[in-house]
Design a protein around this motif. Structure first.
Motif, short mmCIF file in Angstrom:
data_model
loop_
_atom_site.label_atom_id
_atom_site.label_comp_id
_atom_site.label_asym_id
_atom_site.label_seq_id
_atom_site.Cartn_x
_atom_site.Cartn_y
_atom_site.Cartn_z
N ARG A 199 6.72 -18.21 41.34
CA ARG A 199 6.17 -19.35 42.05
C ARG A 199 7.08 -19.79 43.19
O ARG A 199 6.61 -20.15 44.27
CB ARG A 199 5.99 -20.52 41.07
N GLY A 206 10.22 -24.82 46.32
CA GLY A 206 9.57 -25.11 45.03
C GLY A 206 9.71 -26.55 44.58
O GLY A 206 8.86 -27.05 43.84
N ASN A 213 3.03 -24.08 47.92
CA ASN A 213 3.43 -23.72 46.54
C ASN A 213 2.21 -23.50 45.67
O ASN A 213 2.22 -22.68 44.76
CB ASN A 213 4.28 -24.84 45.92
N TYR A 214 1.17 -24.28 45.94
CA TYR A 214 -0.04 -24.18 45.12
C TYR A 214 -0.87 -22.97 45.55
O TYR A 214 -1.42 -22.26 44.72
CB TYR A 214 -0.82 -25.50 45.20
N ALA A 217 0.49 -19.87 44.11
CA ALA A 217 0.28 -19.68 42.67
C ALA A 217 -1.14 -19.20 42.34
O ALA A 217 -1.42 -18.79 41.22
CB ALA A 217 0.56 -21.00 41.95
N THR A 221 -2.60 -17.02 39.06
CA THR A 221 -3.30 -17.90 38.12
C THR A 221 -4.73 -17.43 37.91
O THR A 221 -5.23 -17.41 36.79
CB THR A 221 -3.26 -19.36 38.62
N TRP A 234 5.74 -19.96 34.64
CA TRP A 234 6.56 -19.36 35.70
C TRP A 234 7.99 -19.18 35.23
O TRP A 234 8.60 -20.11 34.70
CB TRP A 234 6.55 -20.24 36.96
#
Ligand SMILES: Cc1ncc(COP(=O)(O)O)c(C=O)c1O
Length: 372
Positions: A199, A206, A213-214, A217, A221, A234
């Motif tokens: 991540r 982070g 950051n999202y 991911a 995910t 993570w």
């Protein structure tokens, strides 16, 4: 990272300006529970604008609606944008109380510093959010586990193409009545520890609440969800060994009676719920520490019968039990997949403080005034 405010940022502070309020001509019908998470939006939003010449100003509350942005705004092109998120809860006396808004504003400003976005004057933002919550207080849900979710967001709006911090920004706050974050409700979730994806890197962003950051991911995910997991656990980006976060939660484990959570670093978001849970545990006299937790240790503790509980914490997820963890083809079950007593106690305790059923010695609740 240093959290002090530099002169350039301090120059952007504005004295509390009067907030211009334009009320919605018609009010939307209120949704009925279950609300889900982030599906409904209230009647108004709050905005604040920044220009290099004037600093932050023009505080406004306007009817909810779409924003108009330049196609080459740095917020679109280079993800120079940040947000934070917290909740306000209806209290037994009918008042509305935000939970630890000062911590969230401070984190928004830490995210801002990391992303070269000018600091916002905390008092100005607090008043703007309180006015918005006051105006839309009829949307605050009363059923258990639900709350009014508050999302302050800052996006770089200057239209240009070269790579440098923008000179203009828009701050926007929206509200959403929310219920359960997970489709599973409060049942224990099944997670996958990734040995392939990371991540956040050491030295990266982070610890900032920034959209990238999202986005980073999502790929891992989605693949995990397709395999029946609800989140990714993570691991650190250097050794791929130490637990960092789980989805959009900080992670806690209880091994042989001791509660542990990874120490903060620049690759972990400093959760306000994490801080609250640590404080509740310490005040209760529980054995608790912030120290690295290796994934192997977790599996060894499971095999030795000392893995008592695993849970995640976050504004959205509150305190969520983790029932199964998979890693490198092996899957362990925590407490037969049932919610543990510490997880349950912390969930109840946190909600009791947030919802005004318990006293608040630390002053975490901030009542939204009636501005009239
Ligand atoms: C990546 C990440 N970690 C942890 C958290 C938990 O932070 P908080 O407790 O402040 O909501 C969140 C949610 O905001 C998050 O997005």
């Amino acid at each position: 990272m240093n959290n002090t405010i530099g002169k350039a940022e301090a120059d952007s502070f504005v004295p509390a300006a009067p907030i211009e309020i334009t009320r919605a001509a018609t009010l939307a019908p209120l949704p009925r529970p279950p609300y889900g998470f982030g599906n409904h939006f209230t009647d108004h939003i709050a905005t604040l604008r920044y220009t290099e010449a004037t600093g932050w100003g023009e505080p406004r509350i306007v009817p909810f609606g779409a924003l108009s942005l330049h196609p080459s705004a740095a917020g679109f092109q280079y993800s120079q944008s940040i947000f934070d998120a917290f909740k306000a809860h209806l209290q037994p006396d009918g008042s509305l109380a935000m939970f630890r808004p000062d911590m969230h504003i401070a984190r928004l400003n830490r995210s801002a510093a990391r992303m070269c976005i000018p600091q916002v004057e905390p008092q100005m933002l607090m008043e703007l959010m309180q006015r918005l919550c006051d105006l839309d207080r009829r949307w605050a849900p009363s059923d258990p586990g639900s709350a009014l979710y508050i999302r302050p967001t800052i996006v770089a709006t200057e239209g240009f193409v070269s790579l440098r911090p923008a000179r203009d920004y828009l701050l926007v706050v929206f509200l959403s009545p929310v219920g359960d974050y997970f489709a599973e409700g409060s049942a224990p979730v099944r997670i996958l520890a990734s040995d392939e994806f990371v991540r956040a890197a050491r030295g990266g962003v982070g610890s900032a609440k920034t959209g990238g950051n999202y986005a980073a991911a999502m790929y891992a995910t989605r693949a995990a969800v397709e395999q029946g997991y609800s989140q990714i656990l993570w691991l650190d980006g250097v050794e791929r060994r130490y637990l960092e976060e789980v989805g959009s939660m900080n992670i806690f484990v209880k091994i042989a009676g001791r509660v542990r959570t990874p120490p903060l670093s620049d690759s972990i978001l400093a959760g306000v719920t994490r801080d609250t849970i640590l404080s509740i545990l310490r005040d209760s006299g529980a054995a608790v520490s912030e120290e690295p937790i290796a994934i192997d240790e977790l599996f060894e503790a499971h095999d030795a019968g000392t893995l008592d509980e695993v849970f995640g914490t976050g504004t959205a997820a509150i305190v969520s039990p983790i029932g199964r963890i998979a890693y490198k083809g092996k899957e362990i079950q925590v407490r037969d997949g049932q919610r543990g007593p510490t997880t349950q106690w912390l969930y109840d305790k946190l909600l009791a403080v947030q919802k005004g059923r318990d006293n608040d010695p630390q002053g975490w609740r901030v009542t939204v005034p009636h501005f009239g």
